[in-house]
Structures are given as C-alpha cells and as structure tokens.
Design an enzyme around this catalytic site. Sequence first.
Site, PDB file in Angstrom:
ATOM      1  N   TYR A 170     -10.079  26.643 -29.052  1.00 57.76           N
ATOM      2  CA  TYR A 170     -10.185  28.286 -29.175  1.00 57.76           C
ATOM      3  C   TYR A 170     -11.370  28.890 -28.521  1.00 57.76           C
ATOM      4  O   TYR A 170     -11.070  29.736 -27.818  1.00 57.76           O
ATOM      5  CB  TYR A 170      -9.923  28.362 -30.697  1.00 57.76           C
ATOM      6  N   GLU A 187      -2.311  25.991 -37.758  1.00 59.43           N
ATOM      7  CA  GLU A 187      -2.029  24.744 -36.981  1.00 59.43           C
ATOM      8  C   GLU A 187      -2.311  23.584 -37.748  1.00 59.43           C
ATOM      9  O   GLU A 187      -1.705  22.378 -37.790  1.00 59.43           O
ATOM     10  CB  GLU A 187      -2.558  24.925 -35.552  1.00 59.43           C
ATOM     11  N   PRO A 221       8.703  31.225 -22.989  1.00 54.45           N
ATOM     12  CA  PRO A 221       7.999  31.790 -23.498  1.00 54.45           C
ATOM     13  C   PRO A 221       8.679  33.178 -24.267  1.00 54.45           C
ATOM     14  O   PRO A 221       9.651  33.657 -23.506  1.00 54.45           O
ATOM     15  CB  PRO A 221       6.776  32.454 -22.682  1.00 54.45           C
TER      16      PRO A 221
END
Length: 402
Positions: free
Chosen positions: A95, A137, A397
């Site tokens: 991240y 997550e 996507p």
Amino acid sequence: MLDAKTIEIIKSTVPVLEVHGQTITKQFYETMFKNHPELLNVFNHANQRQGKQPTALANAVYAAAAHIDRLEEILPVVKGIAQKHRALGILPEQYPIVGENLLAAIKMVLGDAATDEIIEAWGQAYGVIADVFISVEAEMYQAAEQQPGGWRGFRRFVVDRKVKESDVITSFYLKPEDGKEIANYVPGQYITVRVKPEGQAFTHLRHYSLSTSPGHAYYRISVKREEAIADKPAGIVSTYLHDAVQERDILELSAPAGEFTLELEPSSQHPVVLISGGVGLTPMVSMLETLLEQNPAHDVVYIHAARNGSQHAMRAHIHQLTEAHPSLRSYVVYEAPAAGESCDKNGYIDLPWLQTVADSNADFYFCGPTPFMQAVNRALKQWGVPAERIHFEFFGPADSLD
Ligand SMILES: Cc1cc2nc3c(=O)[nH]c(=O)nc-3n(C[C@H](O)[C@H](O)[C@H](O)COP(=O)(O)OP(=O)(O)OC[C@H]3O[C@@H](n4cnc5c(N)ncnc54)[C@H](O)[C@@H]3O)c2cc1C
Ligand code: HEM
C-alpha cells in the site's frame, strides 16, 4: 481520523481529480512500474494498455475521496475490490508503494496547483483509505485460510481433465496436488490462476468463475480462448491454458473469492432468470446447477446467447437439465446462426422478447461482454425491474453499464 480542514481540501479537490483523474493514474502506473518492476507480476498488462485498470482505479479514488468522512457508505464497493486484491495476493506492505507513487503523480500532473497543503491532505486521506482496504483484506485472508479446506496465497492444483466445450471454450477440472480437502464456494465466485508461460518475463494472474455447483472434489473452470484478431494480440493466459497446459500439469490457484453470488432465500417467491453471453455462462451454470440441486421446485429461466452453434458451450448439459427439471425453462439466442441451426431467437436479446420468456418479478443475474450487459441492463431498467433484483459480474475491471 482526518481533521475538518483536511476533509474540506479533499472534497474540494475531487472535481480537479475528475478532470485529471485518468491522466494522474496513467502517470502513476508509469512511475510505479519504473520504480517497482516486480509489480508487473501482479498487474494485468492488457488492462494497463487499454486503460481499463487506470479507469477503475480512478473511479475508486473519486468515490473514496467524495466519501472520505463516511467511508462506511462505500464499504460494499471496497469489499468487491478487496475480494480481487485478496485473490491476487495483494499485501499491506504494498500500500505505501501505491500511495507514494500516486502522490508523486498528482504532483507531477497538477504542477503548481498541487500545493503542499493539498499533497499533505491527500497523503493523509490515502492513509485512511488504505487502512480500510488493509483491514477488510486481512479479514478476508483469515477467512479464506481458516475455512475447512482453505489456504492462504496460492496452492498447487493438478489439471485432472481438460474437456472441450465448444470451438472456443475448454473446461479444466482441477484437483489439489496434496490430495486434501478443498474450500467450498458460493455459486458465482471465481478462483484466480497464477501462471508463468514460457518466454514471459512475469507471472500472470487471471480470475476464472467456477463453472459447476460446489461440493465436488475438484474445481472446474471454463476458459474462452482469446484469439489474436486484427491489431489485438492473443490473450496471454487463455491461449496458454488452451495450447500449452495439458492434463497432469500443475496450476497455482488462490482460494475462491467474489461478491457476485446467487442469493436465494429458501422462502423466495421470485423466479430466477440467468442470462449469459458467450463465456459469461460460467457463473450461470454454477448457479443453475446449485439451484436445481438445492431448490428443485424453484422457477428458473436460463437464457444463453452465443454467436452460433459452434461457439455454444454446454448445450447438451443444459438440454439434459431442462428435460429433467419441469421448473427450468431454457432458451438459446444465436447472433448469427449457421445454415440449418435452430434457436429460440435470432440476433440479440431485447425487451419485447425477454417479456415473452421471463417475469419482471424475477431476480435477474447476468454476465457477458460489456455491450451485451449494457443491453440487458437497459432492457431490465426499461421494464421497471428494481435495482436490488439486478445482479451482474464483469469479466474484467468493474465498468459502468450506463
Ligand atoms: C471475476 C471474473 C471472472 C472471470 N471468469 C472467466 C471465465 O469463467 N472464463 C473466461 O474465459 N474468462 C473469465 N474471465 C476473464 C479472464 O480473467 C481473462 O481476462 C481472460 O481469460 C483473458 O485473459 P488473457 O490473459 O487470455 O488475455 P489478456 O492477455 O489479459 O488480454 C485480454 C484482451 O486484451 C486484448 N489486448 C491485449 N493487449 C492489447 C493491446 N495492446 N491492444 C488491444 N487489445 C489488447 C487481448 O487481445 C485480449 O482480448 C473472468 C474475469 C473476471 C474478472
Ligand atoms: C487504496 C488503494 C487502492 C485502491 C483504491 C485500489 C483500487 C482498485 C480497483 C478499483 C481495482 C479494480 C477492481 C476490479 O477489477 O473491478 C483494483 C484492482 C487491482 N489492484 Fe488495487 N487498489 C488499491 C491498492 C492496491 C495495491 C496496494 C496494489 C498492489 C500493489 C493493488 C493491486 C491491484 C491489482 C493487481 C488489481 C487488478 C487489476 C489488474 O490487474 O488489471 N491495488 N484496485
């Protein structure tokens, strides 16, 4: 928690992002891949080249920025993305890499307009958004691993059988190499395959919907071969699976994921209508089989659109199911039937035809190429089907159907 000033800066810069959003994300990917080429092992190169992924990321960033003080409202969207991230094996330590490169891109594209204050605010906002993704997550990684037969990351599966379903679609029956139990799934979910075809510098990851009902000792995926046409190169993974991968070969898979699932209350009075175009039939067949096994009296309509008979997968299977189950009606739509081929409708699915075979009171599930899904969605909206009974999956996507 962000202070009021930071929130105000973020919200007031959303319109700027809307103007420059895609330029920023494009710039961001370029810089990030230059600094971190190892990330080319997880990102889909074709989506990058066609700008699909930059658009999806840009949309997610607008949505998050616009909701920065009430991120819980976009939690369903976050969960859908997080499912994909979990399936791809995205980790918390990645991240900051995205954050750093995103900020650098914002600076580069906005130039002087990106004051220190704005950059500082976006840095903080990114941190808040990233923390939400990371914690959602983390729960998903844990759930995937701790379920019976579950695992973390990628697990080796043997291709037990490879079965041709049509001129363009082939099924792969996959059994775990360790011979142990496999995780269950909900019809509509997908697994993610990680491969490194010979001659390719990077690994490539692709999602494939599970194409049978759950509860077997194997997973089955059914893959369409993406041929090279005109200026479009052949699909990397689908042609590798069709041409190079043979029975007894190994494929690495992550555990089933996805939010596009058949949600049927046992007491539901709504019929179910499953509509697919081309290889979009895979989640529909899984849903259909599950419904017939678990709720055989439930009214279900299966509509499949294919180019013609040679591209029509699983025809005999659906025919058998239709013969065996009075609650099931199935219809075939051919865009361009070959001479002598019969079908229920020639051309495309449209509202007047849909009204003759289905009921607007139904729960609708559909999947197929984007223009196909746009047409089905338009027809259902025109018919007055409420949004909560319209369910769909993109085989790429997430995009817009409007
Ligand atoms: C949730 C989900 C479920 C899915 N389920 C299934 C399924 O059940 N079955 C199935 O077959 N697929 C499914 N897919 C799609 C699958 O993940 C892959 O996208 C598909 O197999 C194509 O991958 P590929 O590697 O062969 O093609 P890629 O190499 O990813 O290329 C994709 C397309 O882009 C084109 N392309 C590549 N580069 C360029 C360029 N420079 N310019 C123009 N065009 C270009 C290629 O020609 C190809 O048509 C699913 C996707 C998702 C997200
Ligand atoms: C807050 C930060 C992030 C946001 C808002 C975000 C958003 C998104 C969105 C919207 C998608 C498309 C989902 C879809 O397929 O429908 C996506 C996919 C993806 N994301 Fe993220 N993401 C973030 C962080 C990351 C990080 C840290 C990584 C890893 C380096 C990553 C890697 C990927 C990959 C590999 C895909 C699949 C796309 C492809 O290969 O085309 N993301 N993300």
